[in-house]
Design a protein around this motif. Structure first.
Motif, PDB file in Angstrom:
ATOM      1  N   GLN A 157       0.930  -1.230   0.362  1.00 21.41           N
ATOM      2  CA  GLN A 157       0.239   0.168  -0.140  1.00 21.41           C
ATOM      3  C   GLN A 157       0.741   1.008   0.024  1.00 21.41           C
ATOM      4  OE1 GLN A 157      -2.257  -0.567   3.545  1.00 21.41           O
ATOM      5  NE2 GLN A 157      -3.990  -1.523   2.726  1.00 21.41           N
ATOM      6  N   PHE A 158       2.074   0.940   0.737  1.00 24.45           N
ATOM      7  CA  PHE A 158       2.950   2.232   0.593  1.00 24.45           C
ATOM      8  C   PHE A 158       3.331   2.787  -0.697  1.00 24.45           C
ATOM      9  CE2 PHE A 158       6.816   4.601   1.834  1.00 24.45           C
ATOM     10  CZ  PHE A 158       6.316   5.650   2.433  1.00 24.45           C
ATOM     11  N   GLU A 159       3.932   1.446  -1.362  1.00 21.97           N
ATOM     12  CA  GLU A 159       4.347   1.558  -2.285  1.00 21.97           C
ATOM     13  C   GLU A 159       3.788   2.014  -3.529  1.00 21.97           C
ATOM     14  OE1 GLU A 159       7.810   1.085  -4.390  1.00 21.97           O
ATOM     15  OE2 GLU A 159       7.976   1.312  -2.112  1.00 21.97           O
ATOM     16  N   GLN A 160       2.076   1.173  -3.423  1.00 20.54           N
ATOM     17  CA  GLN A 160       1.028   2.357  -4.715  1.00 20.54           C
ATOM     18  C   GLN A 160       0.882   4.112  -3.980  1.00 20.54           C
ATOM     19  OE1 GLN A 160      -2.141  -0.352  -3.509  1.00 20.54           O
ATOM     20  NE2 GLN A 160      -1.205  -2.046  -4.704  1.00 20.54           N
ATOM     21  N   ALA A 161       0.959   4.125  -2.750  1.00 19.67           N
ATOM     22  CA  ALA A 161       0.865   5.416  -2.831  1.00 19.67           C
ATOM     23  C   ALA A 161       2.296   6.129  -2.635  1.00 19.67           C
ATOM     24  CB  ALA A 161       0.439   6.165  -0.835  1.00 19.67           C
ATOM     25  N   GLY A 162       3.048   5.322  -3.375  1.00 19.18           N
ATOM     26  CA  GLY A 162       4.252   6.269  -3.660  1.00 19.18           C
ATOM     27  C   GLY A 162       4.478   6.804  -4.911  1.00 19.18           C
ATOM     28  N   GLN A 163       3.650   5.981  -5.625  1.00 23.01           N
ATOM     29  CA  GLN A 163       3.194   5.988  -7.213  1.00 23.01           C
ATOM     30  C   GLN A 163       2.244   7.198  -7.374  1.00 23.01           C
ATOM     31  OE1 GLN A 163       2.236   2.570  -8.582  1.00 23.01           O
ATOM     32  NE2 GLN A 163       3.898   1.087  -8.002  1.00 23.01           N
ATOM     33  N   ARG A 164       0.927   7.662  -6.396  1.00 18.97           N
ATOM     34  CA  ARG A 164       0.157   8.594  -6.752  1.00 18.97           C
ATOM     35  C   ARG A 164       1.115   9.846  -6.356  1.00 18.97           C
ATOM     36  NH1 ARG A 164      -3.304   4.432  -4.486  1.00 18.97           N
ATOM     37  NH2 ARG A 164      -2.358   4.906  -2.401  1.00 18.97           N
ATOM     38  N   THR A 165       1.829   9.754  -5.271  1.00 18.57           N
ATOM     39  CA  THR A 165       2.854  10.686  -4.943  1.00 18.57           C
ATOM     40  C   THR A 165       3.541  11.402  -6.124  1.00 18.57           C
ATOM     41  OG1 THR A 165       2.728  10.289  -2.752  1.00 18.57           O
ATOM     42  CG2 THR A 165       4.299  11.686  -3.228  1.00 18.57           C
ATOM     43  N   GLN A 166       4.592   9.916  -6.596  1.00 20.33           N
ATOM     44  CA  GLN A 166       4.683  10.673  -8.108  1.00 20.33           C
ATOM     45  C   GLN A 166       4.230  11.043  -9.110  1.00 20.33           C
ATOM     46  OE1 GLN A 166       8.987  10.444  -8.123  1.00 20.33           O
ATOM     47  NE2 GLN A 166       8.235  11.805 -10.002  1.00 20.33           N
ATOM     48  N   PHE A 167       3.160  10.925  -8.944  1.00 24.59           N
ATOM     49  CA  PHE A 167       2.479  11.517 -10.478  1.00 24.59           C
ATOM     50  C   PHE A 167       1.749  12.510  -9.945  1.00 24.59           C
ATOM     51  CE2 PHE A 167      -1.769  12.503 -11.398  1.00 24.59           C
ATOM     52  CZ  PHE A 167      -1.672  12.410 -13.116  1.00 24.59           C
ATOM     53  N   PHE A 168       1.928  13.419  -8.553  1.00 26.09           N
ATOM     54  CA  PHE A 168       1.399  14.719  -8.048  1.00 26.09           C
ATOM     55  C   PHE A 168       2.542  15.137  -8.244  1.00 26.09           C
ATOM     56  CE2 PHE A 168       2.354  17.382  -4.314  1.00 26.09           C
ATOM     57  CZ  PHE A 168       1.066  18.457  -4.764  1.00 26.09           C
ATOM     58  N   MET A 169       3.883  14.698  -8.104  1.00 24.86           N
ATOM     59  CA  MET A 169       4.830  15.430  -8.473  1.00 24.86           C
ATOM     60  C   MET A 169       4.978  16.268  -9.552  1.00 24.86           C
ATOM     61  SD  MET A 169       5.713  16.340  -5.027  1.00 24.86           S
ATOM     62  CE  MET A 169       6.833  16.829  -5.912  1.00 24.86           C
ATOM     63  N   ASN A 170       4.563  14.794 -10.698  1.00 27.78           N
ATOM     64  CA  ASN A 170       5.015  15.243 -11.906  1.00 27.78           C
ATOM     65  C   ASN A 170       4.320  16.884 -12.864  1.00 27.78           C
ATOM     66  OD1 ASN A 170       7.201  13.204 -12.618  1.00 27.78           O
ATOM     67  ND2 ASN A 170       5.537  11.733 -12.486  1.00 27.78           N
ATOM     68  N   GLU A 171       2.607  16.703 -12.236  1.00 31.24           N
ATOM     69  CA  GLU A 171       1.521  17.559 -12.503  1.00 31.24           C
ATOM     70  C   GLU A 171       2.216  19.149 -11.720  1.00 31.24           C
ATOM     71  OE1 GLU A 171      -1.582  17.025 -13.281  1.00 31.24           O
ATOM     72  OE2 GLU A 171      -0.615  15.586 -14.377  1.00 31.24           O
ATOM     73  N   LEU A 172       3.214  19.100 -10.140  1.00 30.17           N
ATOM     74  CA  LEU A 172       3.430  20.050 -10.258  1.00 30.17           C
ATOM     75  C   LEU A 172       5.006  20.706 -11.134  1.00 30.17           C
ATOM     76  CD1 LEU A 172       3.803  19.976  -6.047  1.00 30.17           C
ATOM     77  CD2 LEU A 172       1.952  20.797  -7.519  1.00 30.17           C
ATOM     78  N   LYS A 173       5.555  20.193 -10.848  1.00 31.64           N
ATOM     79  CA  LYS A 173       6.552  19.941 -12.068  1.00 31.64           C
ATOM     80  C   LYS A 173       6.389  20.699 -14.021  1.00 31.64           C
ATOM     81  CE  LYS A 173      10.470  18.144 -11.502  1.00 31.64           C
ATOM     82  NZ  LYS A 173      11.480  16.953 -11.735  1.00 31.64           N
TER      83      LYS A 173
END
Length: 262
Positions: A157-173
């Motif tokens: 679950q943490f890994e899946q949350a990490g993937q969602r976090t990376q998607f968010f960071m890509n959106e910010l950039k």
């Protein structure tokens, strides 16, 4: 966000060993009373799934560099943590504990850099996993125990949350919203403010000037409430500063001259 090759250890981990039934058949996992290495760690990685809870207790900022990740500030100086004592015991019981800390000493990691396969690993130096008389067994005969299955599920679950976090960071950039952060705090009685840098944050001016279609995209992708949680959390930086001063780990303002008697 969390999975690392063995030669690139995640924060707080001093080593990684893959959990193996043949090698660890008699191993148990036990609860630690504290984790001393947390006491000298001022920032902990967090996932977007936690922003709503994190913002209540910690400032959420983004690490410096080309591949930033969200971090919760627990102190404003390297080596300082205002929420854990020197033994790594939480000073308060009602403060949210980030999933990164709750996962320790386990992690899903790539054992080979040329493979995307993840294995359940643990830090053998943690003191939480070993051939102890107390604790929960990691294996029951030939099969992983209930405790191990629960640990694996949490790490997944943490890994899946990490993937969602990376998607968010890509959106910010992609939206160009990240900027070098700077916070100035001027305590009463101090002539000069204390300046804190070395992190990134959302540029509020750029955020306010986004076009309607850009805002709509951020909202549809779920990024809008996350950005707001980050911005709201920045006010907690002053509380962290106050905690450091109270605990004697913050900067000390220069004494003011005593007025001469008339």
């Amino acid at each position: 966000m969390a999975s690392q090759a063995p030669n690139m250890l995640p924060l707080l981990y001093n080593g990684l060993e893959a959990l193996n039934r043949n090698l660890h058949a008699n191993y148990k996992v036990r609860r630690l009373n504290g984790l001393d290495r947390v006491a000298s760690t001022h920032a902990i990685p967090v996932t977007v799934d936690e922003f709503a809870m994190i913002q209540r207790h910690f400032p959420i900022v983004f690490s410096a560099g080309e591949s930033p990740v969200p971090i919760a500030l627990m102190g404003l100086h390297e080596g300082t943590n205002t929420f854990f004592d020197e033994k790594g015991v939480a000073r308060e019981g009602n403060v949210y504990l980030p999933a990164y800390l709750r996962r320790f000493p386990f992690v899903l990691a790539r054992l080979r850099e040329d493979s995307d396969e993840l294995s359940l690993c643990f830090d053998p130096t943690s003191g939480a996993v070993g051939e102890f008389s107390e604790g929960e067994p990691l294996f029951e005969g030939e099969n992983p125990s209930e405790a191990t299955n629960a640990i694996l599920q949490f790490c997944e679950q943490f890994e899946q949350a990490g993937q969602r976090t990376q998607f968010f960071m890509n959106e910010l950039k992609e939206a160009g919203l990240l900027m070098e952060g700077e916070v100035a705090i001027q305590p009463e009685g101090s002539e000069q403010p204390f300046i804190y840098r070395g992190f990134q944050m959302v540029d509020e001016e750029k955020f306010r000037n986004l076009r309607g279609d850009e805002l709509r995209k951020l909202n549809q992708n779920g990024a809008l409430p996350l950005i707001m949680a980050h911005l709201f959390s920045l006010s907690v930086i002053r509380e962290i500063f106050a905690r450091q001063v109270q605990q004697g780990t913050g900067p000390i303002a220069a004494p003011q001259p005593v007025p001469a008697e008339a």
